[in-house]
Write a protein that holds these residues in place. Structure first.
Motif, PDB file in Angstrom:
ATOM      1  N   MET A 182      44.164  42.075  43.319  1.00 26.64           N
ATOM      2  CA  MET A 182      44.101  41.078  42.248  1.00 26.64           C
ATOM      3  C   MET A 182      44.796  39.800  42.693  1.00 26.64           C
ATOM      4  O   MET A 182      45.798  39.836  43.421  1.00 26.64           O
ATOM      5  CB  MET A 182      44.742  41.621  40.968  1.00 26.64           C
ATOM      6  N   PHE A 183      44.252  38.675  42.239  1.00 30.00           N
ATOM      7  CA  PHE A 183      44.852  37.373  42.538  1.00 30.00           C
ATOM      8  C   PHE A 183      44.786  36.496  41.299  1.00 30.00           C
ATOM      9  O   PHE A 183      44.099  36.807  40.322  1.00 30.00           O
ATOM     10  CB  PHE A 183      44.167  36.709  43.741  1.00 30.00           C
ATOM     11  N   VAL A 184      45.537  35.390  41.342  1.00 30.63           N
ATOM     12  CA  VAL A 184      45.596  34.511  40.187  1.00 30.63           C
ATOM     13  C   VAL A 184      45.340  33.068  40.621  1.00 30.63           C
ATOM     14  O   VAL A 184      45.818  32.613  41.663  1.00 30.63           O
ATOM     15  CB  VAL A 184      46.957  34.651  39.450  1.00 30.63           C
ATOM     16  N   THR A 185      44.548  32.373  39.822  1.00 27.98           N
ATOM     17  CA  THR A 185      44.372  30.923  39.939  1.00 27.98           C
ATOM     18  C   THR A 185      44.855  30.378  38.597  1.00 27.98           C
ATOM     19  O   THR A 185      46.012  30.534  38.251  1.00 27.98           O
ATOM     20  CB  THR A 185      42.898  30.577  40.246  1.00 27.98           C
ATOM     21  N   ASP A 186      43.968  29.789  37.825  1.00 26.59           N
ATOM     22  CA  ASP A 186      44.310  29.486  36.432  1.00 26.59           C
ATOM     23  C   ASP A 186      44.062  30.708  35.553  1.00 26.59           C
ATOM     24  O   ASP A 186      44.447  30.752  34.399  1.00 26.59           O
ATOM     25  CB  ASP A 186      43.486  28.293  35.925  1.00 26.59           C
ATOM     26  N   ARG A 187      43.396  31.723  36.130  1.00 25.16           N
ATOM     27  CA  ARG A 187      43.127  32.999  35.476  1.00 25.16           C
ATOM     28  C   ARG A 187      43.401  34.125  36.462  1.00 25.16           C
ATOM     29  O   ARG A 187      43.580  33.882  37.655  1.00 25.16           O
ATOM     30  CB  ARG A 187      41.665  33.050  34.990  1.00 25.16           C
ATOM     31  N   VAL A 188      43.394  35.350  35.960  1.00 26.44           N
ATOM     32  CA  VAL A 188      43.623  36.518  36.821  1.00 26.44           C
ATOM     33  C   VAL A 188      42.281  37.129  37.193  1.00 26.44           C
ATOM     34  O   VAL A 188      41.391  37.276  36.340  1.00 26.44           O
ATOM     35  CB  VAL A 188      44.510  37.559  36.101  1.00 26.44           C
ATOM     36  N   TRP A 189      42.150  37.513  38.471  1.00 28.48           N
ATOM     37  CA  TRP A 189      40.893  38.029  38.987  1.00 28.48           C
ATOM     38  C   TRP A 189      41.107  39.334  39.744  1.00 28.48           C
ATOM     39  O   TRP A 189      42.122  39.517  40.415  1.00 28.48           O
ATOM     40  CB  TRP A 189      40.261  37.027  39.956  1.00 28.48           C
ATOM     41  N   LEU A 190      40.120  40.199  39.666  1.00 28.09           N
ATOM     42  CA  LEU A 190      40.044  41.418  40.458  1.00 28.09           C
ATOM     43  C   LEU A 190      38.941  41.250  41.492  1.00 28.09           C
ATOM     44  O   LEU A 190      37.852  40.774  41.163  1.00 28.09           O
ATOM     45  CB  LEU A 190      39.718  42.616  39.558  1.00 28.09           C
ATOM     46  N   VAL A 191      39.211  41.681  42.709  1.00 23.45           N
ATOM     47  CA  VAL A 191      38.168  41.752  43.726  1.00 23.45           C
ATOM     48  C   VAL A 191      37.515  43.123  43.612  1.00 23.45           C
ATOM     49  O   VAL A 191      38.193  44.164  43.695  1.00 23.45           O
ATOM     50  CB  VAL A 191      38.745  41.555  45.139  1.00 23.45           C
ATOM     51  N   TRP A 192      36.204  43.121  43.401  1.00 21.63           N
ATOM     52  CA  TRP A 192      35.480  44.389  43.281  1.00 21.63           C
ATOM     53  C   TRP A 192      34.052  44.201  43.782  1.00 21.63           C
ATOM     54  O   TRP A 192      33.398  43.234  43.410  1.00 21.63           O
ATOM     55  CB  TRP A 192      35.459  44.871  41.830  1.00 21.63           C
ATOM     56  N   ALA A 193      33.623  45.093  44.642  1.00 19.02           N
ATOM     57  CA  ALA A 193      32.283  45.017  45.245  1.00 19.02           C
ATOM     58  C   ALA A 193      32.058  43.648  45.889  1.00 19.02           C
ATOM     59  O   ALA A 193      30.973  43.078  45.803  1.00 19.02           O
ATOM     60  CB  ALA A 193      31.201  45.322  44.209  1.00 19.02           C
ATOM     61  N   GLY A 194      33.120  43.114  46.491  1.00 22.74           N
ATOM     62  CA  GLY A 194      33.010  41.850  47.206  1.00 22.74           C
ATOM     63  C   GLY A 194      32.874  40.626  46.332  1.00 22.74           C
ATOM     64  O   GLY A 194      32.547  39.543  46.819  1.00 22.74           O
TER      65      GLY A 194
END
Length: 200
Positions: A142-154
Motif C-alpha cells: 500500500m502507498f499514499v498520495t493524496d489518497r491511500v492505494w493498494l497494489v493488486w493485480a498490477g
C-alpha cells in the motif's frame, strides 16, 4: 456505541462503524470504560487474526483483556505491520514465515516481530514510511498520495472504509510506501495476502 478500534492503513486507530475482515492484537490499550488511552501498543508481537476461530466468542474491549483492533483486510493489517497469527491463521503464518526466512534467514516469531517493529514505528511512535516507485511495488503493498492505494493485480485500487475502488493504472512516480520495507520484500518474494471481497 462505536468503539475506537478500527485501524486505517495510515496507522490511525479510529472510531468508525465498519468492522472489516480481520482482527488484530497489540495488547491492552483501553480502560474499563472501553476508551483508548495514549498507548498504541504494549508489546512488539502485532498479529492479525481471523474473526472466528473454533467457536470462540469475545466481548470486545473487555476490561483488562487485550484490545481487539479491526482491519478492512489482510493488506491493511500488513501495511501497519501486523503479521498473521500463528494460532488462528497457522497456515498463513507458516507461509509468511517460510517466505520471511527465504528473504532474511532463519527466524523465530520474536525475531520477526522485533524486525517488523523497527520498520513500522519511529522514535516519535508514528508510522514509518519509505519511498519507492509505485510500479515496482508488489501486489499487497500500500502507498499514499493524496489518497491511500493498494497494489493488486498490477494496478492501483483506492482504499475506502468499506472496500476498494475500481482499478486504475499505477502512477509512474516515486511514492510514499505505507507497508513496512521488510513486509514489501516478503510480498515481492511470493507471500500473498488474502484479497478483500471487493477485489474479486
Amino acid at each position: 456505541m462505536t468503539l475506537q478500534n478500527r485501524v486505517f492503513p495510515t496507522g490511525e486507530i479510529v472510531a468508525r462503524p465498519f468492522r472489516g475482515e480481520w482482527m488484530g492484537n497489540r495488547g491492552i490499550l483501553h480502560d474499563d470504560q472501553r476508551r483508548l488511552g495514549a498507548a498504541r501498543w504494549r508489546h512488539k508481537n502485532w498479529i492479525c487474526c481471523a474473526l472466528e476461530f473454533r467457536g470462540r466468542h469475545r466481548q470486545v474491549m473487555r476490561p483488562r483483556n487485550y484490545t481487539e483492533l479491526f482491519f478492512l483486510d489482510d493488506a491493511t493489517a500488513l501495511a501497519v505491520g501486523h503479521r498473521p497469527c500463528a494460532e488462528c491463521r497457522n497456515a498463513d503464518y507458516r507461509r509468511f514465515k517460510a517466505v520471511w526466512e527465504e528473504c532474511f534467514g532463519p527466524a523465530f516469531a520474536t525475531e520477526i516481530d522485533r524486525a517488523l517493529h523497527l520498520a513500522r514505528v519511529g522514535r516519535d511512535r508514528r508510522q514509518l514510511r519509505h519511498r519507492g516507485q509505485a510500479r515496482d511495488l508488489p501486489d499487497g503493498a500500500m502507498f499514499v498520495t493524496d489518497r491511500v492505494w493498494l497494489v493488486w493485480a498490477g494496478q492501483a485500487h483506492e482504499w475506502h472504509e468499506q472496500g476498494y475502488g475500481s482499478p486504475t493504472a499505477l502512477p509512474a512516480a516515486d511514492v510514499q510506501v505505507l507497508t513496512p520495507a521488510p513486509m514489501v520484500r516478503v510480498l515481492a518474494a511470493g507471500y500473498h495476502p488474502q484479497p478483500h471481497v471487493s477485489l474479486a
